[in-house]
Enzyme design. Sequence first.
Site, PDB file in Angstrom:
ATOM      1  N   ASN A 225     -15.066  -7.376 -45.417  1.00 46.06           N
ATOM      2  CA  ASN A 225     -15.631  -8.670 -45.069  1.00 46.06           C
ATOM      3  C   ASN A 225     -14.748  -9.812 -45.573  1.00 46.06           C
ATOM      4  O   ASN A 225     -14.520  -9.942 -46.775  1.00 46.06           O
ATOM      5  CB  ASN A 225     -17.041  -8.796 -45.646  1.00 46.06           C
ATOM      6  CG  ASN A 225     -17.657 -10.156 -45.396  1.00 46.06           C
ATOM      7  OD1 ASN A 225     -17.571 -11.039 -46.229  1.00 46.06           O
ATOM      8  ND2 ASN A 225     -18.270 -10.315 -44.242  1.00 46.06           N
TER       9      ASN A 225
ATOM     10  N   ASP B 210     -14.478 -18.807 -41.610  1.00 49.26           N
ATOM     11  CA  ASP B 210     -13.346 -18.170 -42.259  1.00 49.26           C
ATOM     12  C   ASP B 210     -12.130 -18.230 -41.328  1.00 49.26           C
ATOM     13  O   ASP B 210     -12.040 -19.088 -40.460  1.00 49.26           O
ATOM     14  CB  ASP B 210     -13.702 -16.727 -42.620  1.00 49.26           C
ATOM     15  CG  ASP B 210     -14.931 -16.657 -43.512  1.00 49.26           C
ATOM     16  OD1 ASP B 210     -14.943 -17.333 -44.550  1.00 49.26           O
ATOM     17  OD2 ASP B 210     -15.890 -15.956 -43.141  1.00 49.26           O
TER      18      ASP B 210
ATOM     19  N   THR C 126     -33.834 -13.350 -44.282  1.00 49.28           N
ATOM     20  CA  THR C 126     -33.250 -12.267 -45.055  1.00 49.28           C
ATOM     21  C   THR C 126     -32.973 -12.718 -46.480  1.00 49.28           C
ATOM     22  O   THR C 126     -32.837 -13.913 -46.747  1.00 49.28           O
ATOM     23  CB  THR C 126     -31.934 -11.789 -44.387  1.00 49.28           C
ATOM     24  OG1 THR C 126     -31.253 -10.896 -45.248  1.00 49.28           O
ATOM     25  CG2 THR C 126     -31.022 -12.963 -44.078  1.00 49.28           C
TER      26      THR C 126
ATOM     27  N   CYS D 203     -60.611 -19.037 -23.968  1.00 47.24           N
ATOM     28  CA  CYS D 203     -60.554 -18.217 -25.180  1.00 47.24           C
ATOM     29  C   CYS D 203     -61.495 -17.022 -25.071  1.00 47.24           C
ATOM     30  O   CYS D 203     -61.196 -15.938 -25.581  1.00 47.24           O
ATOM     31  CB  CYS D 203     -60.900 -19.061 -26.397  1.00 47.24           C
ATOM     32  SG  CYS D 203     -59.759 -20.436 -26.683  1.00 47.24           S
TER      33      CYS D 203
ATOM     34  N   LYS E  90     -29.100 -14.363 -46.923  1.00 45.85           N
ATOM     35  CA  LYS E  90     -28.715 -15.681 -46.433  1.00 45.85           C
ATOM     36  C   LYS E  90     -29.947 -16.544 -46.252  1.00 45.85           C
ATOM     37  O   LYS E  90     -31.061 -16.050 -46.116  1.00 45.85           O
ATOM     38  CB  LYS E  90     -27.964 -15.566 -45.092  1.00 45.85           C
ATOM     39  CG  LYS E  90     -26.583 -14.941 -45.196  1.00 45.85           C
ATOM     40  CD  LYS E  90     -25.863 -14.996 -43.867  1.00 45.85           C
ATOM     41  CE  LYS E  90     -24.467 -14.413 -43.972  1.00 45.85           C
ATOM     42  NZ  LYS E  90     -23.731 -14.491 -42.673  1.00 45.85           N
TER      43      LYS E  90
END
Length: 518
Positions: free
Chosen positions: A73, A93, A138, A446, A141
Site C-alpha cells: 500500500n 498519493d 468503517t 400506511c 477511515k
Amino acid sequence: MSKPVVDYSVYLVTDSGLNNPSRTLLQSIEDSIKGGVTLVQLREKDLDTAAFTALARQVHAVTKKYNVPLLINDNLEVALAIDAEGAHVGQDDTTCIEARRKLGPNKILGISTGTPEEARKALADGADYIGIGTCYMTQTKSPKRTLGPIGVRAILEALPAEAAMRTVVIGGIKEDNTYRTVVHSAGKNGRVLDGVAVVTGIVGAKDAKVASENLLREFRAAVDLVSGKSVASSPPPHKAVDAVLREFPSLLKTLREKSPLTHHISNYVVMNDTANATLALGGSPIMAPSAAEAEDLSKVVSSVVLNIGTLTDSFVDCMLVAGKHANAQHKPVILDPVGAGATSLREATTRRILNHVHVDIIKGNAGEIATIAKLVGCETEAIAMRGVDSVGGGFADPANVVKAVAKRERCVVAMTGKVDYVSDGERTVAIDNGHEYQGRITGSGCMIASSIASFAAISPNDHFAAAVAGILALNLAGEHAAARSDVRGPGTFRAAFIDEMANLKPEDLLNEARIRVL
C-alpha cells in the site's frame, strides 16, 4: 517475469492496529490464506520505509508459500525492494501513470476510487483494478460519505462491460453484508464486483481462517446468483398472474388462521390506525421503535415494516437494526418511504435504508417511487411532492416505472394512487379497485403497507402475490365501506373502513378483483 494472474475474490488488507491480539499479524495472514483469501495488501501507515520493508519481507515469505500475490500500500519503494507482485495507491498519493512507470508493466497496480470519474480515469491510466469505496462506515477511515451498493453500482456502470480492469469494494465489508453488497451493486451493463476487500472482518476476527471461509462462501454465492449460475438459491419459477389470483382466498384464510406477528417501526400519526388495520385483517402487530429489542424481535416476528413518516434519529437507527436482523432471519422487509421526495432528509434516509437493508417490497405513491427511481439510477419523470403527498400528474408509463425499479432493486414495487401498480420486474399488474375516500383520510397508505406485510408473512416465496393481495384486500374494504348507508364522508368512512377489513370474505378477493395484467 509476466504479470501474475490474480483472483480478487477475497482481498485481505492488513492493519496491525486492528489485528486480533490473540495472534501475530503473520499468523493472521497465514490463517486467512488457509481460509480462502486470494490476495493480500500490506498496509502499514505508521512504519518508516526501513521497518515497512522488513515487515514486508516476512509477509512476502508467507504469501509466496501459498502462491498468493502480495501488494504494498502506497509505498512503491517497499514494493520494488521486496519484489512484491504489485502495489496499491490512493487518489492523494502517486498518480496511476507515475506508479506504472516506476513499477513497470508486469506488476499489479490498483488505485482507490470513489466516483465514476475516478474509475474512468483509472481505466484510461492503465490500472489493473480499482478499489471502490468507502462502501460502509468503517473503523479504518472516517469518510465524508459512504457509497453503499447504490453508489458502487453507479461506478460499475461507468465502466464498459468489456473493460479488462477488475473491481473490488472496500469499506465496512463483513460476512453479514457481503452477499447483499455484491448482489445489489451489480450493474445493468452486466458488471459484477470481482472481489471484496476486507480489513476488520478478517484481521479483527477471533478466527481469521473461519472468517475468510465465510466471506468467500458469501461472495461466491452472490456472484453465482447474479450470473445465473446458482440453482439451489434461486427462487421457484414465478406463477402466472391468473394462478396467483386464484390463491387469494386461501391467502386470506391462512392469514386469519396464523395471525402472523408484524414488527412495525411506524410514524406516530398513524400508529394506532396501522395497528388496528392489521388486527382487523387478521394479523398481529407490535409497534416497537427501539433498536435495543430489534434483534430479539427478529426471531419471533414474521415480517417488518419500515415507515419513515416520523423521522427521528432513534426511529432511523431502529429501522436499520431491525432491517439487518430481519434479513439475517430471512423475514420479509416492507419499506414505506413516506414523503421520500419532500425533503433532503427523507431522501437521504430512504437511500440509507436501501443501502443497508435488503428490502423485499417497496410501497409508495408516485412521488415516492419517482424519488427511489432517481436514487437507484432509473430514468423517469420527476413527480412533485407536497408534504407526504405527490401532486400534479403521474407517470406517462407507470407500469414500466414500477417494473424498472423492481428489476433494478431485485424486489417488488407497489405504487399506489387512483390506479395501483405492482411489479416484481417480470409480472406487472394494475389494480382498479378502491375508493376515493381512502385518499381523504390520514394513514390509508400506511395501512396498505401493513396489509402487505401481513400477507408477505404467510407468502414467503411470492412477495408479488403478497403485495397484490395486500393492496386488493384494503381496496375492497374501502369499496365496501363507502357503499354503506351509514357512511356520510371521510370521518364515518374511517371507522367503517376498519370494520370492512374484518368483514372481508375470502371469496371477495377473487370475485370482486379488478386486476389487469400488463
